[in-house]
Design an enzyme around this catalytic site. Structure first.
Site, mmCIF file in Angstrom:
data_model
loop_
_atom_site.group_PDB
_atom_site.id
_atom_site.type_symbol
_atom_site.label_atom_id
_atom_site.label_comp_id
_atom_site.label_asym_id
_atom_site.label_seq_id
_atom_site.Cartn_x
_atom_site.Cartn_y
_atom_site.Cartn_z
ATOM 1 N N HIS A 169 -3.249 0.771 0.781
ATOM 2 C CA HIS A 169 -2.795 0.562 2.169
ATOM 3 C C HIS A 169 -3.462 -0.632 2.841
ATOM 4 O O HIS A 169 -3.038 -1.041 3.924
ATOM 5 C CB HIS A 169 -3.059 1.808 3.024
ATOM 6 C CG HIS A 169 -2.229 2.995 2.639
ATOM 7 N ND1 HIS A 169 -0.861 2.927 2.516
ATOM 8 C CD2 HIS A 169 -2.576 4.284 2.346
ATOM 9 C CE1 HIS A 169 -0.400 4.126 2.155
ATOM 10 N NE2 HIS A 169 -1.418 4.956 2.041
ATOM 11 N N ASP A 204 -0.757 12.248 -5.163
ATOM 12 C CA ASP A 204 -0.413 13.068 -3.999
ATOM 13 C C ASP A 204 1.080 13.360 -3.893
ATOM 14 O O ASP A 204 1.520 14.005 -2.935
ATOM 15 C CB ASP A 204 -0.959 12.451 -2.699
ATOM 16 C CG ASP A 204 -0.762 10.942 -2.640
ATOM 17 O OD1 ASP A 204 -0.059 10.380 -3.514
ATOM 18 O OD2 ASP A 204 -1.319 10.321 -1.711
HETATM 19 ZN ZN LIG Z 1 -1.169 8.517 -0.928
#
Ligand SMILES: [Zn+2]
Length: 289
Positions: A105, A225
């Site tokens: 990110h 995830d």
């Molecule tokens: Zn993630």
């Protein structure tokens, strides 16, 4: 990290060569391959002293006095992994970097989503700068879109970024229409999609584009995830899906990249599912090596 450590004590990993993520002298210089020097300095300036309260770089991304060394070691792991696979004398073609913090990110000049430096983008740019890899591919199967890697790779046709991720979900980017200069492939999945939709997106869009790109090295942003058990999202992947995609990416690397794969840990928040998923991923990397 402890959950993964425990999973990797199983006897099938007895032959795994393990190394500590290094604290390298060149790490700051290498970080500036992906981030402006001013960003690196701003992180350094924001670091709390020991005993001081942690600071928030964004609502999710906390910097404590203990954050600096692991952040540098996470970057260093990717650099070292690239050194290993690009050096044909090493006899090593597959590396998994079990690191925290994650990186995908982190944009050029913005920390976000638990990520400070973009470990995988730095590794990719380093493969090019230090080892002459001409075409560098990152495939990201974390449930969240790797907006940072996309940001850093966006306008360079010799850098390829492809991602499956749940949409809508944090960080909100990753629509199929985001294509860079033809080097970005986003294959968003819908909430509750499972292994079939994931494999279909890989088979129909990402793997053909990857093969067409013909990378010299394949990097994996390996977030776990998207597992059904994960509390942060609602895709429904299982360990066998991670085993499958690992095999596919290793086969792709075999075609154009002399089998060179460096995989870096991204997300994964159900510790049991994370540990089991990393175990099958690492096992498949070992089998392909
Ligand atoms: Zn993630």
């Amino acid at each position: 990290m402890r959950a993964i450590d425990r999973a990797l004590t199983h006897e099938v990993f007895n032959d795994l060569k393990r190394e500590e993520a290094p604290l390298r002298e060149d790490v700051e210089e290498r970080i500036t391959l992906a981030h402006p020097r001013s960003y690196l300095e701003s992180i350094k300036a924001a670091l709390p002293a020991p005993g001081e309260d942690p600071v928030r770089l964004d609502p999710d991304t906390v910097l404590s006095s203990g954050s600096w060394e692991p952040a540098l070691r996470a970057v260093g792991a990717g650099l070292h992994g690239v050194d290993q696979v690009m050096n044909s004398d090493s006899g090593i073609s597959k590396v998994f970097c079990q690191v925290r913090p994650c990186g995908h990110h982190a944009e050029k000049a913005r920390a976000m989503g638990f990520c400070i430096f973009n470990n995988i983008a730095i590794a990719g740019l380093y493969a090019r700068a230090a080892h002459g890899a001409e075409r560098v591919a990152v495939v990201d199967f974390d449930v969240h879109h790797g907006n940072g890697t996309q940001d850093i790779f966006w306008s360079d046709k010799d850098l390829f970024f492809a991602s499956t991720h749940q949409m809508p979900l944090y960080p909100g980017t990753g629509a199929a229409s985001e294509t860079g200069v033809g080097n970005i492939v986003n294959a968003p999945l819908r909430p509750n999609d499972g292994g079939e939709a994931f494999r279909d997106a890989m088979r129909s869009r990402i793997l053909p584009a990857l093969q067409n790109f013909s990378p010299d090295i394949v990097l994996i942003s390996a977030g776990f995830d998207a597992h059904e058990a994960d509390p942060l999202a609602s895709l429904r992947l299982h360990e066998d899906d991670y085993a499958w995609v690992t095999e596919e990416l290793c086969e792709a690397a075999e075609r154009s990249a002399k089998g060179r794969v460096v995989s870096m840990l991204e997300g994964g928040y159900d510790l049991s599912a994370l540990a089991r998923s990393v175990a099958v991923h690492v096992k498949r990397l070992m089998d392909a090596a």
